[in-house]
Design a protein around this motif. Structure first.
Motif, PDB file in Angstrom:
ATOM      1  N   PHE A 207      38.753 106.782 -71.970  1.00  0.00           N
ATOM      2  CA  PHE A 207      39.183 107.986 -71.267  1.00  0.00           C
ATOM      3  C   PHE A 207      39.333 109.194 -72.185  1.00  0.00           C
ATOM      4  CE2 PHE A 207      41.077 104.366 -68.876  1.00  0.00           C
ATOM      5  CZ  PHE A 207      40.383 104.526 -67.688  1.00  0.00           C
ATOM      6  N   ALA A 208      38.834 109.086 -73.406  1.00  0.00           N
ATOM      7  CA  ALA A 208      38.926 110.184 -74.382  1.00  0.00           C
ATOM      8  C   ALA A 208      40.372 110.572 -74.641  1.00  0.00           C
ATOM      9  CB  ALA A 208      38.118 111.386 -73.908  1.00  0.00           C
ATOM     10  N   GLY A 209      41.269 109.592 -74.529  1.00  0.00           N
ATOM     11  CA  GLY A 209      42.671 109.814 -74.855  1.00  0.00           C
ATOM     12  C   GLY A 209      43.526 110.315 -73.719  1.00  0.00           C
ATOM     13  N   ASP A 210      42.946 110.637 -72.579  1.00  0.00           N
ATOM     14  CA  ASP A 210      43.698 111.174 -71.433  1.00  0.00           C
ATOM     15  C   ASP A 210      43.486 110.250 -70.239  1.00  0.00           C
ATOM     16  OD1 ASP A 210      45.166 112.735 -69.721  1.00  0.00           O
ATOM     17  OD2 ASP A 210      43.629 114.276 -69.462  1.00  0.00           O
ATOM     18  N   GLU A 211      44.389 109.297 -70.053  1.00  0.00           N
ATOM     19  CA  GLU A 211      44.224 108.300 -68.993  1.00  0.00           C
ATOM     20  C   GLU A 211      44.511 108.904 -67.612  1.00  0.00           C
ATOM     21  OE1 GLU A 211      45.738 103.805 -67.711  1.00  0.00           O
ATOM     22  OE2 GLU A 211      46.820 104.935 -69.255  1.00  0.00           O
ATOM     23  N   PRO A 212      43.554 108.830 -66.678  1.00  0.00           N
ATOM     24  CA  PRO A 212      43.772 109.366 -65.328  1.00  0.00           C
ATOM     25  C   PRO A 212      44.458 108.343 -64.433  1.00  0.00           C
ATOM     26  CG  PRO A 212      41.543 108.532 -65.507  1.00  0.00           C
ATOM     27  CD  PRO A 212      42.190 108.298 -66.852  1.00  0.00           C
ATOM     28  N   ASN A 213      44.904 108.797 -63.280  1.00  0.00           N
ATOM     29  CA  ASN A 213      45.455 107.877 -62.283  1.00  0.00           C
ATOM     30  C   ASN A 213      44.335 107.001 -61.726  1.00  0.00           C
ATOM     31  OD1 ASN A 213      48.047 108.991 -62.497  1.00  0.00           O
ATOM     32  ND2 ASN A 213      47.566 110.580 -60.995  1.00  0.00           N
ATOM     33  N   VAL A 214      44.715 105.872 -61.160  1.00  0.00           N
ATOM     34  CA  VAL A 214      43.739 104.957 -60.576  1.00  0.00           C
ATOM     35  C   VAL A 214      43.271 105.514 -59.233  1.00  0.00           C
ATOM     36  CG1 VAL A 214      43.321 102.625 -59.707  1.00  0.00           C
ATOM     37  CG2 VAL A 214      44.778 102.973 -61.720  1.00  0.00           C
ATOM     38  N   LEU A 215      41.968 105.725 -59.103  1.00  0.00           N
ATOM     39  CA  LEU A 215      41.409 106.194 -57.839  1.00  0.00           C
ATOM     40  C   LEU A 215      40.965 105.012 -56.988  1.00  0.00           C
ATOM     41  CD1 LEU A 215      39.217 109.242 -58.966  1.00  0.00           C
ATOM     42  CD2 LEU A 215      41.573 109.240 -58.115  1.00  0.00           C
ATOM     43  N   SER A 216      40.949 105.218 -55.667  1.00  0.00           N
ATOM     44  CA  SER A 216      40.534 104.168 -54.737  1.00  0.00           C
ATOM     45  C   SER A 216      39.117 104.424 -54.247  1.00  0.00           C
ATOM     46  CB  SER A 216      41.486 104.108 -53.540  1.00  0.00           C
ATOM     47  OG  SER A 216      40.995 103.217 -52.553  1.00  0.00           O
ATOM     48  N   GLY A 217      38.337 103.348 -54.173  1.00  0.00           N
ATOM     49  CA  GLY A 217      36.983 103.463 -53.662  1.00  0.00           C
ATOM     50  C   GLY A 217      36.866 103.088 -52.203  1.00  0.00           C
ATOM     51  N   VAL A 218      37.997 102.908 -51.528  1.00  0.00           N
ATOM     52  CA  VAL A 218      37.994 102.488 -50.124  1.00  0.00           C
ATOM     53  C   VAL A 218      37.347 103.545 -49.232  1.00  0.00           C
ATOM     54  CG1 VAL A 218      39.459 101.894 -48.151  1.00  0.00           C
ATOM     55  CG2 VAL A 218      40.019 101.035 -50.425  1.00  0.00           C
ATOM     56  N   ASP A 219      37.543 104.825 -49.569  1.00  0.00           N
ATOM     57  CA  ASP A 219      36.997 105.909 -48.743  1.00  0.00           C
ATOM     58  C   ASP A 219      35.503 106.104 -48.943  1.00  0.00           C
ATOM     59  OD1 ASP A 219      39.513 106.397 -47.753  1.00  0.00           O
ATOM     60  OD2 ASP A 219      39.988 107.887 -49.285  1.00  0.00           O
ATOM     61  N   GLY A 220      34.922 105.380 -49.860  1.00  0.00           N
ATOM     62  CA  GLY A 220      33.486 105.487 -50.070  1.00  0.00           C
ATOM     63  C   GLY A 220      33.106 106.695 -50.884  1.00  0.00           C
ATOM     64  N   MET A 221      31.829 107.085 -50.740  1.00  0.00           N
ATOM     65  CA  MET A 221      31.307 108.197 -51.522  1.00  0.00           C
ATOM     66  C   MET A 221      31.641 109.528 -50.857  1.00  0.00           C
ATOM     67  SD  MET A 221      29.936 107.081 -54.294  1.00  0.00           S
ATOM     68  CE  MET A 221      31.467 106.147 -54.283  1.00  0.00           C
ATOM     69  N   SER A 222      32.922 109.846 -50.790  1.00  0.00           N
ATOM     70  CA  SER A 222      33.358 111.137 -50.266  1.00  0.00           C
ATOM     71  C   SER A 222      33.012 112.219 -51.277  1.00  0.00           C
ATOM     72  CB  SER A 222      34.865 111.118 -49.997  1.00  0.00           C
ATOM     73  OG  SER A 222      35.570 110.900 -51.207  1.00  0.00           O
ATOM     74  N   LEU A 223      33.114 113.473 -50.855  1.00  0.00           N
ATOM     75  CA  LEU A 223      32.793 114.572 -51.757  1.00  0.00           C
ATOM     76  C   LEU A 223      33.683 114.570 -52.985  1.00  0.00           C
ATOM     77  CD1 LEU A 223      32.156 117.492 -49.219  1.00  0.00           C
ATOM     78  CD2 LEU A 223      30.468 116.217 -50.555  1.00  0.00           C
ATOM     79  N   SER A 224      34.924 114.109 -52.811  1.00  0.00           N
ATOM     80  CA  SER A 224      35.843 114.085 -53.951  1.00  0.00           C
ATOM     81  C   SER A 224      35.557 112.907 -54.877  1.00  0.00           C
ATOM     82  CB  SER A 224      37.290 114.006 -53.445  1.00  0.00           C
ATOM     83  OG  SER A 224      37.483 112.822 -52.679  1.00  0.00           O
ATOM     84  N   ASN A 225      35.080 111.784 -54.330  1.00  0.00           N
ATOM     85  CA  ASN A 225      34.839 110.592 -55.140  1.00  0.00           C
ATOM     86  C   ASN A 225      33.496 110.598 -55.855  1.00  0.00           C
ATOM     87  OD1 ASN A 225      37.286 109.573 -54.461  1.00  0.00           O
ATOM     88  ND2 ASN A 225      36.540 107.889 -53.203  1.00  0.00           N
ATOM     89  N   ILE A 226      32.507 111.193 -55.219  1.00  0.00           N
ATOM     90  CA  ILE A 226      31.141 111.053 -55.731  1.00  0.00           C
ATOM     91  C   ILE A 226      30.967 111.685 -57.108  1.00  0.00           C
ATOM     92  CG2 ILE A 226      30.172 113.178 -54.756  1.00  0.00           C
ATOM     93  CD1 ILE A 226      27.721 111.465 -53.947  1.00  0.00           C
ATOM     94  N   SER A 227      31.770 112.679 -57.404  1.00  0.00           N
ATOM     95  CA  SER A 227      31.648 113.361 -58.698  1.00  0.00           C
ATOM     96  C   SER A 227      32.541 112.749 -59.771  1.00  0.00           C
ATOM     97  CB  SER A 227      32.008 114.848 -58.537  1.00  0.00           C
ATOM     98  OG  SER A 227      33.350 114.983 -58.090  1.00  0.00           O
ATOM     99  N   LYS A 228      33.322 111.735 -59.412  1.00  0.00           N
ATOM    100  CA  LYS A 228      34.252 111.137 -60.359  1.00  0.00           C
ATOM    101  C   LYS A 228      33.563 110.086 -61.231  1.00  0.00           C
ATOM    102  CE  LYS A 228      37.860 113.366 -58.747  1.00  0.00           C
ATOM    103  NZ  LYS A 228      38.565 114.387 -59.550  1.00  0.00           N
ATOM    104  N   SER A 229      34.112 109.890 -62.421  1.00  0.00           N
ATOM    105  CA  SER A 229      33.598 108.867 -63.330  1.00  0.00           C
ATOM    106  C   SER A 229      33.991 107.479 -62.842  1.00  0.00           C
ATOM    107  CB  SER A 229      34.177 109.089 -64.731  1.00  0.00           C
ATOM    108  OG  SER A 229      33.967 107.946 -65.545  1.00  0.00           O
TER     109      SER A 229
END
Length: 454
Positions: A207-229
């Motif tokens: 995470f390059a030293g900056d740990e993000p919160n855990v994201l959920s993939g339940v919503d699928g490839m939403s506009l907010s999820n699709i661009s996430k690592s």
């Protein structure tokens, strides 16, 4: 901190199944000695009990006086061991009778054996009390609980039982237990400190030293999820496991890039709702000529996957079995994977505490794919499917009914001006857009009319 219940080691030894064990002196002595019959032992116990009763009537002290015999170099240890084997089924009360016999019914060897066997049983009781006390999370509660248990235990001793132990019995037991607590506390502190170090290492590397919160993939490839690592979708359990992998890699000179790639594959699996949103490529893909496409693993990867699936390590590995199953399905994992299947198998075996098929030394330098042929194998079917002729063909906004369409009764209305439906640019779904291509009066589709007018 270890990944499994056993210490990780790429060079851990394994005892051969057909290794021979030497016969112990006790078993040798058993095979050459005629044991005293039960009835004979029972008679000797009665005689010893009479001697003890007489001593108690005369108020003579009953104390263990076998210390001299215990220290005697002339005492035959094999005979003591054999006698202990003979006394294994006796109760503590019977062992006390033998060890404290004042009448000479039992020999020094038998007394020493009874004394030792009594303490074996007593130590088992103390060990049980230790385990129960250690269930307390607070060390002070554990010490207090053990102290109460030991006091209750000593109070249950008979007169003969009290003669089998020293006056410092309870205090010595308590001191040993407190030493165990202190050692565990030191080990826990060391393990916690080490765990934090490798977790920090994992966060820095992934995470390059900056740990993000855990994201959920339940919503699928939403506009907010699709661009996430994909890394952002790794669960907390995934991250802890990866931290353990960094510890193992650091101790075995493994290139961290292998872990990065494995983490990417795992994160991508989580991002697609644990693989539920990924369609199997081999379920129906065709080229422009109608030949069905199918993807498979390289010969090297297939051999590794076969070995992994046939082994027993996967069942007890800490790696998500659903993820491993997904990644080893050719239609799901062959095209998407970026990591090494050899390293995947290695970590499955390591996290299961099993003997590894490939040593850690094979992963000292990261080896990337030089081309797509090292990642997967694509093949096409010999037969091609025939595409059915459509009813209507449209090109550059002009639509015509084909011969098949005319046979099916399809027509394009030319006498009715069908205006292009107004499109609500704020529509949030494809369904609302399609609903606008309807003649609200006749409830008929005006899709082709709209295209024809254009």
């Amino acid at each position: 901190m270890d990944i499994s219940s056993t210490k990780w080691s790429s060079s851990s030894g394994v005892t051969a199944k057909n290794s021979q064990q030497t016969q112990s002196p006790i078993s040798q002595f058993k095979s050459n000695t005629t044991n005293v019959s039960f009835s004979s032992l029972a008679l000797k116990l009665k005689d010893a009990q009479r001697s003890i009763d007489n001593a108690q009537v005369k108020q003579l002290p009953l104390v263990w006086n076998g210390q001299k015999a215990l220290k005697s170099e002339q005492l035959n240890k094999q005979e003591v061991a054999a006698a202990r084997w003979e006394f294994e089924q006796l109760s503590k009360a019977q062992l006390e009778t033998i060890a404290l016999d004042p009448g000479g019914t039992f020999s020094d060897v038998e007394k020493v054996a009874a004394y030792e066997q009594w303490h074996v049983l007593d130590q088992m009781a103390l060990s049980s009390m230790q385990r129960e006390s250690l269930e307390h999370e607070n060390p002070l509660d554990a010490i207090t609980g053990f102290e109460k248990a030991v006091n209750s235990h000593t109070q249950s001793f008979s007169v003969l039982g009290k003669a089998m132990v020293s006056e410092q019995y309870a205090s010595n037991a308590q001191a040993k237990f407190e030493a165990i607590i202190n050692e565990q506390d030191k080990a826990l502190h060391k393990t916690t400190s080490q765990s934090e170090h490798y977790y920090t290492m994992m966060v820095k590397d992934i995470f390059a030293g900056d740990e993000p919160n855990v994201l959920s993939g339940v919503d699928g490839m939403s506009l907010s999820n699709i661009s996430k690592s994909p890394f952002e979708f790794l669960t907390q359990e995934d991250r802890l496991l990866l931290a353990d992998m960094y510890e193992y890699a650091d101790q075995n000179d493994i290139d961290f890039k292998y872990i990065q790639r494995l983490a990417s594959d795992l994160g991508d699996y989580r991002k697609h709702n644990d693989g539920k949103l990924v369609s199997n490529f081999n379920s129906g893909h065709f080229d422009e000529h109608g030949h069905q496409l199918s993807v498979g693993f390289t010969e090297k990867d297939q051999a590794t996957i076969d070995s992994l699936r046939s082994g027993s390590a996967l069942a007890s590995s800490r790696l998500d079995q659903g993820f491993v199953s997904f990644l080893t399905d050719p239609g799901l994992g062959a095209l998407s994977h970026v990591g090494s299947y050899q390293f995947l198998q290695h970590m499955v075996e390591v996290t299961a505490g099993s003997q590894t098929s490939v040593s850690a030394g094979n992963f000292e330098v990261f080896k990337d794919f030089s081309s797509t042929v090292e990642r997967y194998v694509m093949s096409t079917s010999e037969e091609a499917i025939t595409r059915p002729e459509p009813d209507v063909v449209c090109k550059n906004g002009h639509c015509e009914v084909t011969e098949k369409g005319r046979q099916n009764g399809v027509t394009l209305a030319q006498d009715e001006k069908a205006m292009s439906p107004a499109i609500d640019l704020k529509s949030e779904s494809i369904e609302s857009l399609i609903q606008q291509f309807k003649n609200t009066e006749k409830q008929e589709s005006i899709w082709y009319q709209w295209l024809a007018d254009d």
